[in-house]
Design an enzyme around this catalytic site. Structure first.
Site, mmCIF file in Angstrom:
data_model
loop_
_atom_site.group_PDB
_atom_site.id
_atom_site.type_symbol
_atom_site.label_atom_id
_atom_site.label_comp_id
_atom_site.label_asym_id
_atom_site.label_seq_id
_atom_site.Cartn_x
_atom_site.Cartn_y
_atom_site.Cartn_z
ATOM 1 N N ARG A 1 0.855 -1.181 0.000
ATOM 2 C CA ARG A 1 0.000 0.000 0.000
ATOM 3 C C ARG A 1 0.897 1.238 0.000
ATOM 4 O O ARG A 1 2.106 1.132 0.142
ATOM 5 C CB ARG A 1 -0.927 -0.029 1.213
ATOM 6 C CG ARG A 1 -1.858 -1.248 1.186
ATOM 7 C CD ARG A 1 -2.838 -1.245 2.321
ATOM 8 N NE ARG A 1 -3.600 -2.484 2.344
ATOM 9 C CZ ARG A 1 -4.685 -2.712 1.614
ATOM 10 N NH1 ARG A 1 -5.129 -1.760 0.804
ATOM 11 N NH2 ARG A 1 -5.320 -3.863 1.675
ATOM 12 N N ASP B 1 11.991 6.935 2.641
ATOM 13 C CA ASP B 1 12.023 5.793 1.731
ATOM 14 C C ASP B 1 13.433 5.726 1.147
ATOM 15 O O ASP B 1 13.656 6.054 -0.009
ATOM 16 C CB ASP B 1 10.970 5.962 0.634
ATOM 17 C CG ASP B 1 10.666 4.665 -0.094
ATOM 18 O OD1 ASP B 1 11.176 3.617 0.322
ATOM 19 O OD2 ASP B 1 9.917 4.709 -1.089
#
Length: 518
Positions: free
Chosen positions: A212, A273
């Site tokens: 997700r 990230d």
């Protein structure tokens, strides 16, 4: 309290009480401040405790509450802790100090900038997967690895450790198994459902599981969940792939590289990230799914995740080095990341674009179709050895003939059926102040605008773009339609747009409209 009372407090079971508190997967327990065990053991808020319930054990963080909150002799549980221990109301549980977590010494070593060996990384990942780390400790590991502080050997060890923990798929009847992944950072770039449909219609095996959204307003799993069931059990996933040659599922319930889901939850909170974590996240899930050949889409643009060609080349090299060490075949392709792909941003709006391309509708966004065809052609080229032009033509024929749409429906039916795309309860047009030509749009701020409207938590929330870079725009012309599920979210996102109108850059600009006309 005397020694006898102390021993009694250690042995005294507590009774499980469901608090009904969602803690976003962080396991928490709640005990009264006047609890005998708390007084005897010196438990205070944030103490790490080991909870045993039958054959299950969990390490959780303690919160203390006023005595009016819990019945005497009870211990409260957050939703995630309750589910992990499979508790029933009033069930007897025992409470102990959490055991020493030896891998924390390796974590501290990494925080101070030292390189970890394979054993140290494996021990950290194993202990995270056993829920022995608090969220703060997981955040410490993620932060210590960010900013290029994982070298290729550490990234390889991290990938292997993550892939080996949890379920794994094997396809002995297939020598080559394919997959495709986009590193993200480009709103609307929802090519995966189209690519998987084309490639599997051509006979490729693609066990596609997706995460997700981490920092975006929609991930592939979020978009596909609008259209069909994506939370498949491992057995159901195998059956879908055996039946159709592919799947479009969420990775969480399947249990492929489950530690990655624990890391992603904290990465999302930190809005991080990093390169090494990204490579490990992608390749560990592909390894666990049994994939051997992987296509990596890497959008590059000034407001994409990869802002320069050099940054993309560094990441591509890391993918190649790690993949080679793990026996995987990876092809990285750098694509245009200068503007949003398609017209929709957010799960439902991106689903509309996907369906329009697969159905070959005249209004389908041409850029999304072209990008999906290019990536599908790259996969087919990897599979057949054909040159890229021939593979691209094969992909185009499969899409335009309707084979891809038939295959997509077959995948959705195998996963539980194809659903209608929902419509948001509230919307408003975002209009231009000026007349001119659209020079650029800011991908990051567009994504943030969609998230402020509620995406991806509210699948219907997001944006539908009404213009593309290069288009001429008139004053008061709608640039986009903003969708939200509540008036409050709509107003909040609209205010952000009014404060950040330059996320659509127009040139040449004329005088702005009077305030009454905006």
């Amino acid at each position: 309290m005397n020694i006898q009372e102390d021993c009694m407090s250690r042995a005294m079971p507590q009774h499980a009480y469901k608090m009904g508190i969602a803690t976003h997967q962080e396991p928490l327990v709640y005990m009264r401040t006047d609890c005998a065990i708390c007084r005897a053991e010196g438990y205070t808020a944030n103490t790490r405790l080991q909870i045993k319930a039958g054959s299950r054990t969990l390490i959780a963080t303690l919160n203390t509450v006023a005595k009016e909150i819990l019945p005497p002799g009870s211990i409260g549980f957050s939703d995630s802790a309750w589910e992990f221990l499979a508790l029933t109301q009033g069930q007897a549980v025992t409470v102990h100090h959490a055991p020493q977590v030896h891998s924390l010494s390796a974590l501290r070593k990494k925080i101070y900038g030292h390189t970890l060996d394979t054993g140290e990384i494996t021990s950290i990942i194993r202990d995270i997967s056993r829920h022995l780390y608090s969220d703060i400790e997981i955040a410490g590991f993620i932060s210590a690895c960010a900013g290029g502080r994982l070298n290729s050997a550490e990234t390889t060890a991290l990938t292997r450790a993550m892939a080996q923990i949890g379920n794994q798929l094997h396809w002995p009847e297939h020598e080559r198994v394919f997959d495709k992944h986009c590193i993200g950072g480009l709103p609307g770039n929802r090519t995966t459902p189209i690519v998987v449909s084309i490639a599997s219609a051509a006979g490729l095996i693609i066990p596609k599981t997706s995460s997700r959204a981490i920092t975006s307003p929609a991930g592939t799993a979020d978009t596909m969940e609008v259209l069909t069931n994506v939370d498949l059990s491992l057995d159901r996933l195998r059956k879908v792939i055996t039946r159709t040659g592919a799947c479009l599922a969420a990775g969480g319930k399947v249990g492929l590289s489950p530690t990655d889901d624990l890391l992603i939850r904290i990465e999302r909170a930190l809005d991080l990230d990093s390169e090494g974590q990204l490579v490990a996240s992608v390749l560990s899930k592909k390894m666990a799914a049994g994939s051997t050949h992987i296509l990596i889409d890497m959008p590059v643009g000034p407001t994409a995740k990869l802002r320069s060609q050099k940054q993309a080349e560094v990441l591509a090299e890391l993918f190649r080095v790690v993949a080679e060490a793990l026996g995987l075949n990876v092809r990285c392709v750098m694509t245009d990341g200068t503007q949003t792909i398609g017209n929709g941003i957010g799960p439902a709006e991106e689903a509309r674009d996907v369906l329009s391309v697969l159905r070959n509708e005249s209004t389908a966004p041409a850029d999304l179709e072209a990008r999906a065809l290019y990536l599908a052609g790259q996969l087919l080229s990897m599979a057949t050895g054909a040159d890229e032009a021939q593979a691209l033509q094969q992909a185009r024929e499969i899409l335009h003939s309707g084979q891809a749409w038939i295959q997509f429906r077959a995948i959705c039916e195998a996963q539980g059926g194809l659903r209608e795309v929902p419509i948001a309860s509230h919307h408003i047009e975002l209009r231009s102040e000026y007349a001119g030509k659209l020079r650029s749009m800011d991908n990051r701020r567009l994504a943030h605008l969609a998230k402020l409207a509620g995406a991806p938590s509210s699948p219907e929330a997001g944006l539908r773009l009404r213009v593309k870079v290069g288009d001429s725009v008139e004053a008061l012309q709608p640039l986009a339609t903003l969708y939200a599920e509540t008036p409050g979210e709509l107003a909040y996102a609209r205010e952000y747009f009014h404060e950040n109108r330059d996320l659509f850059e127009l040139s040449p600009a004329t005088s702005p409209l009077p305030a009454t006309e905006k």
